[in-house]
Design a protein around this motif. Structure first.
Motif, PDB file in Angstrom:
ATOM      1  N   VAL A  70       0.884  -1.168   0.000  1.00 23.29           N
ATOM      2  CA  VAL A  70       0.000   0.000   0.000  1.00 23.29           C
ATOM      3  C   VAL A  70       0.916   1.211   0.000  1.00 23.29           C
ATOM      4  CG1 VAL A  70      -1.764   1.271   1.284  1.00 23.29           C
ATOM      5  CG2 VAL A  70      -1.812  -1.219   1.235  1.00 23.29           C
ATOM      6  N   ALA A  71       0.670   2.144  -0.926  1.00 21.93           N
ATOM      7  CA  ALA A  71       1.643   3.216  -1.152  1.00 21.93           C
ATOM      8  C   ALA A  71       0.957   4.549  -1.420  1.00 21.93           C
ATOM      9  CB  ALA A  71       2.519   2.851  -2.348  1.00 21.93           C
ATOM     10  N   LEU A  72       1.701   5.602  -1.147  1.00 21.67           N
ATOM     11  CA  LEU A  72       1.227   6.966  -1.397  1.00 21.67           C
ATOM     12  C   LEU A  72       2.181   7.610  -2.403  1.00 21.67           C
ATOM     13  CD1 LEU A  72      -0.805   9.098  -0.174  1.00 21.67           C
ATOM     14  CD2 LEU A  72       1.139   9.836   1.201  1.00 21.67           C
ATOM     15  N   VAL A  73       1.632   8.270  -3.425  1.00 21.26           N
ATOM     16  CA  VAL A  73       2.492   8.887  -4.443  1.00 21.26           C
ATOM     17  C   VAL A  73       3.024  10.227  -3.912  1.00 21.26           C
ATOM     18  CG1 VAL A  73       2.635   9.793  -6.796  1.00 21.26           C
ATOM     19  CG2 VAL A  73       1.142   7.831  -6.303  1.00 21.26           C
ATOM     20  N   LEU A  74       4.346  10.317  -3.760  1.00 20.97           N
ATOM     21  CA  LEU A  74       4.968  11.560  -3.288  1.00 20.97           C
ATOM     22  C   LEU A  74       5.555  12.381  -4.427  1.00 20.97           C
ATOM     23  CD1 LEU A  74       7.007  10.595  -0.074  1.00 20.97           C
ATOM     24  CD2 LEU A  74       4.775  11.673  -0.203  1.00 20.97           C
ATOM     25  N   ASP A  75       5.937  11.699  -5.497  1.00 19.98           N
ATOM     26  CA  ASP A  75       6.554  12.420  -6.612  1.00 19.98           C
ATOM     27  C   ASP A  75       6.436  11.580  -7.876  1.00 19.98           C
ATOM     28  OD1 ASP A  75       7.850  14.640  -7.664  1.00 19.98           O
ATOM     29  OD2 ASP A  75       9.841  13.782  -7.429  1.00 19.98           O
TER      30      ASP A  75
ATOM     31  N   VAL B 122       8.507   7.151 -10.292  1.00 20.61           N
ATOM     32  CA  VAL B 122       7.515   7.441  -9.253  1.00 20.61           C
ATOM     33  C   VAL B 122       8.143   7.211  -7.882  1.00 20.61           C
ATOM     34  CG1 VAL B 122       5.142   6.989  -8.511  1.00 20.61           C
ATOM     35  CG2 VAL B 122       5.814   6.441 -10.845  1.00 20.61           C
ATOM     36  N   THR B 123       8.061   8.225  -7.019  1.00 20.43           N
ATOM     37  CA  THR B 123       8.525   8.068  -5.635  1.00 20.43           C
ATOM     38  C   THR B 123       7.306   7.822  -4.760  1.00 20.43           C
ATOM     39  OG1 THR B 123      10.328   9.579  -6.085  1.00 20.43           O
ATOM     40  CG2 THR B 123       9.878   9.116  -3.776  1.00 20.43           C
TER      41      THR B 123
END
Ligand SMILES: [Zn+2]
Length: 256
Positions: free
Chosen positions: A9-14, A25-26
């Motif tokens: 599960v991830a959140l797009v920071l950059d 994609v970071t």
């Protein structure tokens, strides 16, 4: 042998362009911490990644680690939460951008930290629900400093170790991350604005409050401004750099 596929599960920071068709994609992931991936063909793909790799999107991702120690390959993503209001309302977007910059400043690839993931999701959800954005930023920043191991001391004067006493005046030392009472302040610190007792008590209350009860705490506008200014200076000093997105906040200068 095919590389093993992992899920997170991830959140797009950059997200930035790489050549004509790929994206770098970071992500900040639960369990894993920060993860930088390449999304091959993402700029052309109509199905796999469309509307998913936007800043602040929460995703369920599948990725393959590089065997050569390079970037992981983002294989697929499902959108979990898009936090749409952040993209539609400038004050919310501005605060979310500060949260994002702080996360990028303070984390390194593959350093897992579930508490930090929960905190950043809490901040984005609270902003997305339209609650006072500057209050949310103050709450986030206090907890964030705690999580990364730089909790400032608002309990006792760092020099004489006397607990906070009503009637006494205090200043905050940005270089030491601590309050000092008037008797212990050197001449240089005397020129910095004092910190009000209300702001000190509020910051301590936030430090002691668990995440699931954080929404109950509200700074008054004056305390919020005072708290944000001193935490901003302390954080900038900690990382030895400016927080570039901070200048877009609608924040009056500190009281003289
Ligand atoms: Zn003292």
């Amino acid at each position: 042998m095919a590389a093993i596929e992992h899920e997170a599960v991830a959140l797009v920071l950059d997200c930035r362009d790489q050549g004509e068709s790929d994206l770098i994609v970071t992500l900040f992931c639960r369990d894993l911490g920060r993860l930088t991936c390449i999304a091959k063909g993402a700029k052309r793909s109509k199905k796999r990644f469309v509307n998913k790799l936007e800043l602040f999107s929460a995703l369920q991702i599948r990725y393959r680690e590089s065997r050569a120690g390079g970037l992981s390959l983002l294989a697929d993503a499902d959108l979990l939460e898009s936090f749409l209001e952040l993209r539609h309302q400038v004050p919310l977007y501005t605060v979310a951008t500060v949260v994002r910059e702080l996360m990028l400043m303070a984390t390194k690839d593959m350093e897992g930290d579930d508490s930090l993931f929960d905190l950043v999701i809490w901040a984005l959800r609270t902003l997305d629900s339209g609650r006072a954005p500057l209050n949310t930023l103050a709450l986030f920043l206090i907890k964030f400093l705690d999580q990364i191991g730089y909790r400032p001391n608002f309990s006792t004067c760092a020099a004489c170790e006397t607990p906070i006493t009503p009637g006494q005046s205090y200043s905050f030392s940005h270089s030491r991350g601590t309050i000092l009472c008037t008797s212990c302040c050197d001449l240089r610190l005397r020129s910095t604005p004092p910190v009000s007792l209300g702001t000190i008590k509020m910051i301590r209350a936030v430090q002691d409050q668990p995440l699931n009860r954080l929404h109950r705490l509200h700074f008054s506008p004056t305390m919020c401004r005072e708290g944000l200014h001193l935490l901003h200076r302390y954080t900038g000093r900690l990382f030895q750099r400016d927080i570039h997105s901070w200048k877009f906040l609608t924040l009056e200068p500190p009281a003289k």
